[in-house]
Design a protein around this motif. Structure first.
Motif, PDB file in Angstrom:
ATOM      1  N   LEU A   1      -7.464  -6.023   2.347  1.00  0.00           N
ATOM      2  CA  LEU A   1      -8.772  -5.496   1.907  1.00  0.00           C
ATOM      3  C   LEU A   1      -8.610  -4.336   1.031  1.00  0.00           C
ATOM      4  O   LEU A   1      -9.071  -4.284  -0.022  1.00  0.00           O
ATOM      5  CB  LEU A   1      -9.703  -5.660   2.973  1.00  0.00           C
ATOM      6  CG  LEU A   1     -10.083  -6.922   3.672  1.00  0.00           C
ATOM      7  CD1 LEU A   1     -11.452  -6.596   4.737  1.00  0.00           C
ATOM      8  CD2 LEU A   1     -10.537  -7.883   2.521  1.00  0.00           C
ATOM      9  N   ILE A   2      -8.039  -3.270   1.704  1.00  0.00           N
ATOM     10  CA  ILE A   2      -7.690  -2.074   0.914  1.00  0.00           C
ATOM     11  C   ILE A   2      -7.078  -2.472  -0.444  1.00  0.00           C
ATOM     12  O   ILE A   2      -7.230  -1.792  -1.374  1.00  0.00           O
ATOM     13  CB  ILE A   2      -6.750  -1.139   1.776  1.00  0.00           C
ATOM     14  CG1 ILE A   2      -7.697  -0.886   3.198  1.00  0.00           C
ATOM     15  CG2 ILE A   2      -6.537   0.179   1.107  1.00  0.00           C
ATOM     16  CD1 ILE A   2      -6.769  -0.107   4.193  1.00  0.00           C
ATOM     17  N   GLU A   3      -5.905  -3.070  -0.466  1.00  0.00           N
ATOM     18  CA  GLU A   3      -5.320  -3.505  -1.471  1.00  0.00           C
ATOM     19  C   GLU A   3      -6.137  -4.165  -2.662  1.00  0.00           C
ATOM     20  O   GLU A   3      -6.302  -3.785  -3.883  1.00  0.00           O
ATOM     21  CB  GLU A   3      -4.062  -4.606  -1.519  1.00  0.00           C
ATOM     22  CG  GLU A   3      -3.004  -4.227  -2.608  1.00  0.00           C
ATOM     23  CD  GLU A   3      -1.834  -5.266  -2.297  1.00  0.00           C
ATOM     24  OE1 GLU A   3      -1.980  -6.322  -1.557  1.00  0.00           O
ATOM     25  OE2 GLU A   3      -0.954  -4.894  -2.907  1.00  0.00           O
TER      26      GLU A   3
ATOM     27  N   LEU B   1       1.106  -1.235   0.020  1.00  0.00           N
ATOM     28  CA  LEU B   1      -0.213  -0.080  -0.020  1.00  0.00           C
ATOM     29  C   LEU B   1       0.801   1.306  -0.069  1.00  0.00           C
ATOM     30  O   LEU B   1       2.111   0.898   0.241  1.00  0.00           O
ATOM     31  CB  LEU B   1      -0.834  -0.115   1.270  1.00  0.00           C
ATOM     32  CG  LEU B   1      -1.970  -0.928   1.050  1.00  0.00           C
ATOM     33  CD1 LEU B   1      -2.867  -0.919   2.495  1.00  0.00           C
ATOM     34  CD2 LEU B   1      -3.060  -0.874   0.034  1.00  0.00           C
ATOM     35  N   PHE B   2       0.244   2.405  -0.284  1.00  0.00           N
ATOM     36  CA  PHE B   2       0.989   3.764  -0.030  1.00  0.00           C
ATOM     37  C   PHE B   2       0.630   4.046   1.257  1.00  0.00           C
ATOM     38  O   PHE B   2      -0.133   4.711   1.655  1.00  0.00           O
ATOM     39  CB  PHE B   2       0.449   4.637  -1.160  1.00  0.00           C
ATOM     40  CG  PHE B   2       0.503   4.135  -2.784  1.00  0.00           C
ATOM     41  CD1 PHE B   2       1.718   3.385  -3.178  1.00  0.00           C
ATOM     42  CD2 PHE B   2      -0.700   3.925  -3.436  1.00  0.00           C
ATOM     43  CE1 PHE B   2       1.682   3.045  -4.379  1.00  0.00           C
ATOM     44  CE2 PHE B   2      -0.837   3.484  -4.743  1.00  0.00           C
ATOM     45  CZ  PHE B   2       0.418   2.854  -5.148  1.00  0.00           C
TER      46      PHE B   2
ATOM     47  N   GLN C   1      -8.361   7.773   7.419  1.00  0.00           N
ATOM     48  CA  GLN C   1      -7.267   7.245   8.334  1.00  0.00           C
ATOM     49  C   GLN C   1      -6.221   6.820   7.375  1.00  0.00           C
ATOM     50  O   GLN C   1      -6.238   6.375   6.128  1.00  0.00           O
ATOM     51  CB  GLN C   1      -7.684   5.788   8.932  1.00  0.00           C
ATOM     52  CG  GLN C   1      -8.649   6.377  10.113  1.00  0.00           C
ATOM     53  CD  GLN C   1      -9.405   5.181  10.964  1.00  0.00           C
ATOM     54  OE1 GLN C   1      -8.685   4.129  10.858  1.00  0.00           O
ATOM     55  NE2 GLN C   1     -10.428   5.344  11.418  1.00  0.00           N
ATOM     56  N   TYR C   2      -4.992   6.760   7.875  1.00  0.00           N
ATOM     57  CA  TYR C   2      -3.790   6.293   7.105  1.00  0.00           C
ATOM     58  C   TYR C   2      -3.737   4.799   6.882  1.00  0.00           C
ATOM     59  O   TYR C   2      -4.071   4.035   7.801  1.00  0.00           O
ATOM     60  CB  TYR C   2      -2.574   6.771   7.787  1.00  0.00           C
ATOM     61  CG  TYR C   2      -2.252   8.272   7.622  1.00  0.00           C
ATOM     62  CD1 TYR C   2      -1.648   8.704   6.576  1.00  0.00           C
ATOM     63  CD2 TYR C   2      -2.427   9.265   8.384  1.00  0.00           C
ATOM     64  CE1 TYR C   2      -1.708   9.971   6.068  1.00  0.00           C
ATOM     65  CE2 TYR C   2      -2.470  10.659   8.120  1.00  0.00           C
ATOM     66  CZ  TYR C   2      -1.726  11.001   6.955  1.00  0.00           C
ATOM     67  OH  TYR C   2      -1.777  12.144   6.635  1.00  0.00           O
ATOM     68  N   ALA C   3      -3.408   4.493   5.775  1.00  0.00           N
ATOM     69  CA  ALA C   3      -3.253   3.042   5.314  1.00  0.00           C
ATOM     70  C   ALA C   3      -2.294   2.246   6.299  1.00  0.00           C
ATOM     71  O   ALA C   3      -2.831   1.216   6.615  1.00  0.00           O
ATOM     72  CB  ALA C   3      -2.916   2.896   3.893  1.00  0.00           C
TER      73      ALA C   3
END
Lengths: 266, 337
Positions: A168-170, A98-99, A156-158
């Motif tokens: 999940l975010i990815e 992630l970034f 919120q920050y990753a």
């Protein structure tokens, strides 16, 4: 209808043949698994498809269905890494990439990069078209987050999210550009059996909701056997079996590759 | 009521502050100093786009300032073209050369890029020294007062207002660019090149954008510096200035627009303040020592820079405070019954 055709793919690093004359095809809207013991060359195949590596030999054909019903065949080897996504193919990474310094929402919007049109000068003046584009992008990100059950963490920050959420975010970042094919690199790595089971259900629902094809490179047998419709097993860069989960489980070559050969008794 | 964006409020406040010197009647040396703070702020802002956002290093950025300075002198005094046009060209030409430097960044990373850009800086500074026709070598060139549609900017107060306006425009540009597609692409590239590429971000394109935009900012800053000091010579654009830009961005705060400006103020004002401290004034180069110490302290204790001081302290001492609150609650220091 096939969406991906890998034909006679070969690549070697130095003297080592990582992938040797591998061919397989992935049907549209299916969940296809690519498995094999450690060092079998799974991730290498994966990196060839997503163009991080260039194969020595062979073809990788991606069939893109356009909106007006046409089917375009793309030779993926002709494209650069960053051009692949615009053809409708995205990927995730084995160790979540992630970034970290972006918010969750920004991470997802970055997945839309290939779809956004604003250049840097127009962005700098923040013209009304840029603003509109940004707003729709944000909306899309929120939709995806809602689908993944991640509402409320947009700002919120990753990096501050737990590992499971980061995965999940990815997934969301890969999903937001509405790809036709998503390739997942060991999505179950580092997950417990319960999390793996719910991941399986999620992958299925992604396929059903968004109509994408999923190519899975995986170590975790329970996940692969549970969700894949077809499986390709490779060992030492070569295909040793292909078929449904049941067929694969019964296949002696596969059993040998994973468990070793039984000694021949005299 | 429609909500006014924060960026607009900050811009208007800054503009009002820029009018203060007209009424305060500050001494000329102080006004020169404040002008240089703003000008270095512009250069540091550009440098922060490169270093803070895109994660690329350059140790030769001073020569882009130098290039902008020489160009502007040439355009306004030799070619007799308007000052506003010369600001633009002083930005655009370094921008093109910055893009060329960006090509080097495609092949090099980390330390190697630092060394290559350092070499670039030294080489271009040497060109400034030798290319007499353009730069007049060590003797330097004199710059005219800026002339904007017939209005000649002679006083330091007027100059300050002009510099602040340029800073505001460039800050807003940076702010907008960085919060949209381009900014995300730069940050993505810095955080993970692989993931950035997989998302369709061309490293080639965005490294060139990062280098050229930051060179544009440096060029504009150089142009403003030239017309403020009204003299340009090669030694101004050496490695010290490049390293100072680096220090400004790191001390002020990486990947922060206000950080660049805070850092520029810090680095520019510290030597002047130290000059007036009774004991310290006798030590030669004490300000360089002090800057170095500050740099180390900031990296160790405030890695996000001075601009984010409050947030960092809050985070660091949140635990301490919460313990303190518990104790005070226990001993009746909390809410009265």
């Amino acid at each position: 209808m096939n969406i991906l055709r890998v034909e006679n793919l070969s690549i070697s690093f130095g003297g080592l043949k990582a992938v040797d004359d591998l061919s397989f095809t992935v049907k549209e809207n299916s969940i296809y698994g690519l498995i094999g013991p450690n060092g079998a060359g799974k991730t290498t195949v994966f990196n060839c498809i997503s163009r991080f590596y260039t194969p020595d030999k062979g073809k990788i054909v991606f069939v893109q269905s356009t909106e007006n019903g046409l089917r375009l065949e793309h030779q993926l080897t002709k494209y650069k890494v960053h051009e692949v996504i615009s053809k409708g193919l995205t990927r995730t990474f084995q160790n979540v990439e992630l970034f970290k310094h972006m918010t969750v929402e920004e991470n997802l919007i970055t997945g839309l990069h290939s779809k956004l049109k604003a250049g840097f000068v127009r962005s700098g003046f923040f013209t009304s078209s840029v603003k509109k584009e940004e707003d729709t992008a944000r909306e899309k990100a929120r939709d995806i987050l809602a689908f993944l059950g991640l509402k409320g963490i947009e700002k919120q920050y990753a990096a501050s999210q737990p590992y499971g959420i980061q995965k999940l975010i990815e997934l969301g970042r890969a999903l937001i550009s509405k790809p036709k094919l998503i390739i997942l690199d060991e999505p179950a790595a580092g997950m417990n059996p319960k999390e793996t089971a719910s991941l399986g259900a999620l992958i299925r629902s992604i396929r059903d909701t968004y109509g994408v094809t999923i190519l899975l490179v995986e170590h975790d047998m329970s996940l692969v056997m549970d969700i894949c419709e077809k499986i390709c097993v490779i060992n030492f860069g070569k295909k040793i079996a292909e078929g449904t989960p049941v067929e694969i489980q019964r296949n002696t070559a596969v059993q040998e590759a994973y468990l070793g050969k039984e000694e021949q008794n005299a | 009521m429609k909500k006014v964006p924060k960026a607009i409020i900050y811009s208007i406040l800054t503009l009002i502050i820029a009018l203060f010197p007209f009424v305060l009647g500050l001494p000329k040396p102080l006004m020169t100093l404040l002008n240089t703070v703003i000008i270095y702020g512009i250069a540091a802002l550009g440098f922060n786009i490169l270093l803070g956002y895109a994660g690329q290093i350059s140790l030769g950025h001073a020569v882009f300032m130098g290039l902008g300075a020489y160009l502007s002198v040439y355009i306004t005094s030799k070619l007799q073209l308007p000052f506003l046009l010369s600001i633009l060209i002083s930005g655009l030409v370094p921008m093109l050369i910055g893009a060329l430097l960006g090509l080097a960044a495609l092949r090099l990373e980390g330390h190697y890029l630092a060394i290559a850009t350092l070499g670039f800086g030294v080489a271009v500074q040497q060109v400034f020294k030798e290319w007499i026709a353009f730069t007049n070598g060590y003797s330097g060139v004199r710059a005219p007062y800026p002339n904007i549609f017939g209005l000649v900017i002679k006083t330091r107060e007027q100059y300050f207002l002009m510099a602040v306006i340029v800073l505001i425009i460039l800050s807003l540009f940076a702010y907008n660019m960085l919060r949209s597609k381009t900014g995300r692409a730069l940050i993505a590239m810095r955080d993970s090149e692989h993931a950035a590429q997989a998302m369709g971000i061309s490293l080639f394109k965005y490294k060139l954008i990062a280098f050229s935009v930051s060179a544009f900012y440096a060029g504009v800053a150089g142009c403003l510096y030239a017309h403020l000091i009204r003299f340009v010579e090669p030694n101004m654009w050496g490695i010290e200035l490049s390293l100072n830009l680096l220090a400004m961005v790191v001390i002020g705060g990486l990947a922060s627009i206000s950080g660049a400006i805070v850092g520029a103020a810090f680095i520019t004002l510290i030597p002047e303040i130290i000059k007036n401290v009774p004991v310290l004034e006798h030590f030669k180069n004490i300000s360089a020592v002090f800057t170095g110490i500050c740099l180390v302290l900031v990296i160790m204790f405030l890695p996000l820079g001075l601009a984010r001081l409050a947030a960092q302290l809050k985070y660091k001492y949140a635990k301490l405070f919460s313990i303190g609150r518990k104790i005070s609650d226990k001993f009746g220091g909390g809410k009265a019954q």
